[in-house]
Write a protein that holds these residues in place. Sequence first.
Motif, PDB file in Angstrom:
ATOM      1  N   VAL A  23       1.006  -1.085  -0.016  1.00 19.04           N
ATOM      2  CA  VAL A  23      -0.029  -0.041  -0.107  1.00 19.04           C
ATOM      3  C   VAL A  23       0.946   1.317  -0.180  1.00 19.04           C
ATOM      4  CG1 VAL A  23      -1.729   1.363   1.240  1.00 19.04           C
ATOM      5  CG2 VAL A  23      -2.086  -1.212   1.141  1.00 19.04           C
ATOM      6  N   LYS A  24       1.044   1.961  -1.106  1.00 18.58           N
ATOM      7  CA  LYS A  24       1.839   3.059  -1.295  1.00 18.58           C
ATOM      8  C   LYS A  24       1.086   4.339  -1.427  1.00 18.58           C
ATOM      9  CE  LYS A  24       5.966  -0.021  -2.742  1.00 18.58           C
ATOM     10  NZ  LYS A  24       6.430  -0.002  -1.435  1.00 18.58           N
ATOM     11  N   THR A  25      -0.106   4.338  -2.228  1.00 18.34           N
ATOM     12  CA  THR A  25      -0.898   5.424  -2.516  1.00 18.34           C
ATOM     13  C   THR A  25      -2.161   5.424  -2.175  1.00 18.34           C
ATOM     14  OG1 THR A  25      -1.756   4.389  -4.656  1.00 18.34           O
ATOM     15  CG2 THR A  25       0.380   5.560  -4.834  1.00 18.34           C
ATOM     16  N   VAL A  26      -3.106   6.435  -2.387  1.00 21.02           N
ATOM     17  CA  VAL A  26      -4.162   6.562  -1.805  1.00 21.02           C
ATOM     18  C   VAL A  26      -4.998   5.552  -2.461  1.00 21.02           C
ATOM     19  CG1 VAL A  26      -6.434   7.929  -1.815  1.00 21.02           C
ATOM     20  CG2 VAL A  26      -4.164   8.907  -0.919  1.00 21.02           C
ATOM     21  N   LEU A  82      -4.596   2.246  -1.043  1.00 23.70           N
ATOM     22  CA  LEU A  82      -5.157   2.081   0.240  1.00 23.70           C
ATOM     23  C   LEU A  82      -6.490   1.581   0.200  1.00 23.70           C
ATOM     24  CD1 LEU A  82      -4.893   2.499   3.381  1.00 23.70           C
ATOM     25  CD2 LEU A  82      -5.687   4.800   2.911  1.00 23.70           C
ATOM     26  N   LEU A  83      -7.430   2.252  -0.903  1.00 27.31           N
ATOM     27  CA  LEU A  83      -8.756   2.232  -1.087  1.00 27.31           C
ATOM     28  C   LEU A  83      -9.078   0.768  -1.631  1.00 27.31           C
ATOM     29  CD1 LEU A  83      -9.917   5.476  -2.707  1.00 27.31           C
ATOM     30  CD2 LEU A  83     -10.154   4.827  -0.163  1.00 27.31           C
ATOM     31  N   SER A  84      -8.201   0.278  -2.342  1.00 25.36           N
ATOM     32  CA  SER A  84      -8.212  -1.091  -2.753  1.00 25.36           C
ATOM     33  C   SER A  84      -8.189  -2.036  -1.827  1.00 25.36           C
ATOM     34  CB  SER A  84      -7.128  -1.486  -3.933  1.00 25.36           C
ATOM     35  OG  SER A  84      -7.334  -0.630  -5.169  1.00 25.36           O
ATOM     36  N   TYR A  85      -7.120  -1.837  -0.984  1.00 23.69           N
ATOM     37  CA  TYR A  85      -6.889  -2.621   0.347  1.00 23.69           C
ATOM     38  C   TYR A  85      -8.093  -2.665   1.061  1.00 23.69           C
ATOM     39  CZ  TYR A  85      -5.030  -4.323   4.692  1.00 23.69           C
ATOM     40  OH  TYR A  85      -4.575  -5.197   5.869  1.00 23.69           O
ATOM     41  N   PHE A  86      -9.124  -1.895   1.194  1.00 27.46           N
ATOM     42  CA  PHE A  86     -10.133  -1.533   2.224  1.00 27.46           C
ATOM     43  C   PHE A  86     -11.331  -1.979   1.188  1.00 27.46           C
ATOM     44  CE2 PHE A  86      -7.348   0.746   5.105  1.00 27.46           C
ATOM     45  CZ  PHE A  86      -7.629  -0.124   6.283  1.00 27.46           C
ATOM     46  N   VAL A 102      -5.648  13.478   3.595  1.00 32.73           N
ATOM     47  CA  VAL A 102      -4.435  12.844   3.965  1.00 32.73           C
ATOM     48  C   VAL A 102      -3.904  14.164   4.881  1.00 32.73           C
ATOM     49  CG1 VAL A 102      -2.148  11.897   3.302  1.00 32.73           C
ATOM     50  CG2 VAL A 102      -4.182  11.200   2.158  1.00 32.73           C
ATOM     51  N   ASN A 103      -3.445  14.081   6.104  1.00 35.62           N
ATOM     52  CA  ASN A 103      -2.716  15.177   6.813  1.00 35.62           C
ATOM     53  C   ASN A 103      -3.490  16.303   6.635  1.00 35.62           C
ATOM     54  OD1 ASN A 103      -0.772  13.119   7.655  1.00 35.62           O
ATOM     55  ND2 ASN A 103       0.251  13.563   5.772  1.00 35.62           N
ATOM     56  N   VAL A 104      -4.702  16.203   6.508  1.00 34.18           N
ATOM     57  CA  VAL A 104      -5.679  17.561   6.675  1.00 34.18           C
ATOM     58  C   VAL A 104      -5.807  18.224   5.219  1.00 34.18           C
ATOM     59  CG1 VAL A 104      -6.303  19.679   7.734  1.00 34.18           C
ATOM     60  CG2 VAL A 104      -5.079  18.121   8.906  1.00 34.18           C
ATOM     61  N   ARG A 105      -5.577  17.584   4.351  1.00 30.38           N
ATOM     62  CA  ARG A 105      -5.661  17.796   2.798  1.00 30.38           C
ATOM     63  C   ARG A 105      -6.526  16.919   2.149  1.00 30.38           C
ATOM     64  NH1 ARG A 105      -2.970  16.325  -2.000  1.00 30.38           N
ATOM     65  NH2 ARG A 105      -3.156  17.545  -3.680  1.00 30.38           N
ATOM     66  N   ILE A 106      -7.573  17.470   1.390  1.00 31.42           N
ATOM     67  CA  ILE A 106      -8.521  16.586   0.655  1.00 31.42           C
ATOM     68  C   ILE A 106      -7.894  16.332  -0.473  1.00 31.42           C
ATOM     69  CG2 ILE A 106     -10.719  16.702  -0.365  1.00 31.42           C
ATOM     70  CD1 ILE A 106     -11.827  18.329   1.847  1.00 31.42           C
ATOM     71  N   ILE A 107      -7.892  15.088  -1.113  1.00 30.16           N
ATOM     72  CA  ILE A 107      -7.144  14.697  -2.191  1.00 30.16           C
ATOM     73  C   ILE A 107      -8.298  14.580  -3.255  1.00 30.16           C
ATOM     74  CG2 ILE A 107      -5.851  12.850  -3.134  1.00 30.16           C
ATOM     75  CD1 ILE A 107      -4.463  14.366  -0.726  1.00 30.16           C
ATOM     76  N   GLU A 108      -7.955  15.073  -4.403  1.00 34.67           N
ATOM     77  CA  GLU A 108      -8.848  15.067  -5.598  1.00 34.67           C
ATOM     78  C   GLU A 108      -8.878  13.635  -6.220  1.00 34.67           C
ATOM     79  OE1 GLU A 108     -10.781  17.353  -6.848  1.00 34.67           O
ATOM     80  OE2 GLU A 108     -10.200  18.880  -5.478  1.00 34.67           O
ATOM     81  N   LYS A 109      -9.796  13.275  -6.498  1.00 34.24           N
ATOM     82  CA  LYS A 109     -10.061  11.749  -7.080  1.00 34.24           C
ATOM     83  C   LYS A 109      -9.025  11.445  -8.089  1.00 34.24           C
ATOM     84  CE  LYS A 109     -12.967   8.253  -8.600  1.00 34.24           C
ATOM     85  NZ  LYS A 109     -14.498   7.682  -8.620  1.00 34.24           N
ATOM     86  N   HIS A 110      -8.653  12.470  -9.022  1.00 33.54           N
ATOM     87  CA  HIS A 110      -7.674  12.129 -10.099  1.00 33.54           C
ATOM     88  C   HIS A 110      -6.293  11.968  -9.488  1.00 33.54           C
ATOM     89  CE1 HIS A 110      -7.550  16.620  -9.832  1.00 33.54           C
ATOM     90  NE2 HIS A 110      -6.490  16.498 -10.323  1.00 33.54           N
ATOM     91  N   GLU A 111      -6.057  12.364  -8.145  1.00 34.02           N
ATOM     92  CA  GLU A 111      -4.736  12.511  -7.498  1.00 34.02           C
ATOM     93  C   GLU A 111      -4.580  11.241  -6.731  1.00 34.02           C
ATOM     94  OE1 GLU A 111      -3.319  16.751  -6.213  1.00 34.02           O
ATOM     95  OE2 GLU A 111      -5.442  16.334  -5.477  1.00 34.02           O
ATOM     96  N   TYR A 112      -5.320  10.287  -6.616  1.00 38.98           N
ATOM     97  CA  TYR A 112      -5.508   9.138  -5.813  1.00 38.98           C
ATOM     98  C   TYR A 112      -4.181   8.063  -5.996  1.00 38.98           C
ATOM     99  CZ  TYR A 112     -10.269   9.755  -3.791  1.00 38.98           C
ATOM    100  OH  TYR A 112     -11.304  10.259  -3.262  1.00 38.98           O
ATOM    101  N   GLY A 113      -4.074   7.973  -7.473  1.00 37.95           N
ATOM    102  CA  GLY A 113      -2.820   7.269  -8.108  1.00 37.95           C
ATOM    103  C   GLY A 113      -1.481   7.671  -7.512  1.00 37.95           C
ATOM    104  N   THR A 114      -1.415   8.995  -7.605  1.00 39.89           N
ATOM    105  CA  THR A 114      -0.032   9.606  -7.262  1.00 39.89           C
ATOM    106  C   THR A 114      -0.034  10.330  -6.012  1.00 39.89           C
ATOM    107  OG1 THR A 114      -0.984  11.606  -8.100  1.00 39.89           O
ATOM    108  CG2 THR A 114      -0.246  10.324  -9.944  1.00 39.89           C
ATOM    109  N   THR A 115      -0.907  10.321  -5.314  1.00 35.00           N
ATOM    110  CA  THR A 115      -0.646  10.853  -3.778  1.00 35.00           C
ATOM    111  C   THR A 115      -0.165   9.605  -2.840  1.00 35.00           C
ATOM    112  OG1 THR A 115      -2.503  12.251  -4.060  1.00 35.00           O
ATOM    113  CG2 THR A 115      -1.711  11.592  -1.738  1.00 35.00           C
ATOM    114  N   ALA A 116       1.288   9.695  -2.674  1.00 37.83           N
ATOM    115  CA  ALA A 116       2.084   8.706  -2.059  1.00 37.83           C
ATOM    116  C   ALA A 116       1.826   8.785  -0.493  1.00 37.83           C
ATOM    117  CB  ALA A 116       3.592   8.993  -1.963  1.00 37.83           C
ATOM    118  N   LEU A 117       1.737   7.701   0.284  1.00 33.19           N
ATOM    119  CA  LEU A 117       1.535   7.615   1.751  1.00 33.19           C
ATOM    120  C   LEU A 117       2.701   7.286   2.194  1.00 33.19           C
ATOM    121  CD1 LEU A 117      -1.823   5.619   1.709  1.00 33.19           C
ATOM    122  CD2 LEU A 117      -1.471   8.103   1.988  1.00 33.19           C
ATOM    123  N   ALA A 118       2.786   7.887   3.687  1.00 37.59           N
ATOM    124  CA  ALA A 118       3.867   7.589   4.445  1.00 37.59           C
ATOM    125  C   ALA A 118       3.573   7.052   5.848  1.00 37.59           C
ATOM    126  CB  ALA A 118       4.838   8.941   4.378  1.00 37.59           C
TER     127      ALA A 118
END
Length: 67
Positions: A16-19, A22-26, A37-53
Motif C-alpha cells: 500500500v503506497k498510494t491513496v 489504500l482504497l483497494s486494500y479496504f 491525508v494530513n488535513v488535505r482533501i485529495i482529488e479523485k484524479h490524484e489518488y494514484g499519485t498521492t504517496a502515503l508515508a
Amino acid sequence: MTLTINGETVTVPDEVKTVSDLLSYFQLTNKLAIVEVNVRIIEKHEYGTTALADGDRIEIVHFVGGG
C-alpha cells in the motif's frame, strides 16, 4: 506501514503506497469516497499519485445507501 485512519491506528502491508492502493486494500475502489491525508482533501484524479508515508493521518468518508 502504520497509519492513523479515521482516528484508529492501522498497520497496512508494504504494497500500500498510494491513496488508490489504500482504497483497494479496504475494498472501497468502486465506492464514492472522500479522502483526506494530513488535513488535505485529495482529488479523485490524484489518488494514484498521492504517496502515503508511515505516520500519515487519513480520514476516509464513504457513502452508504439505504432506505
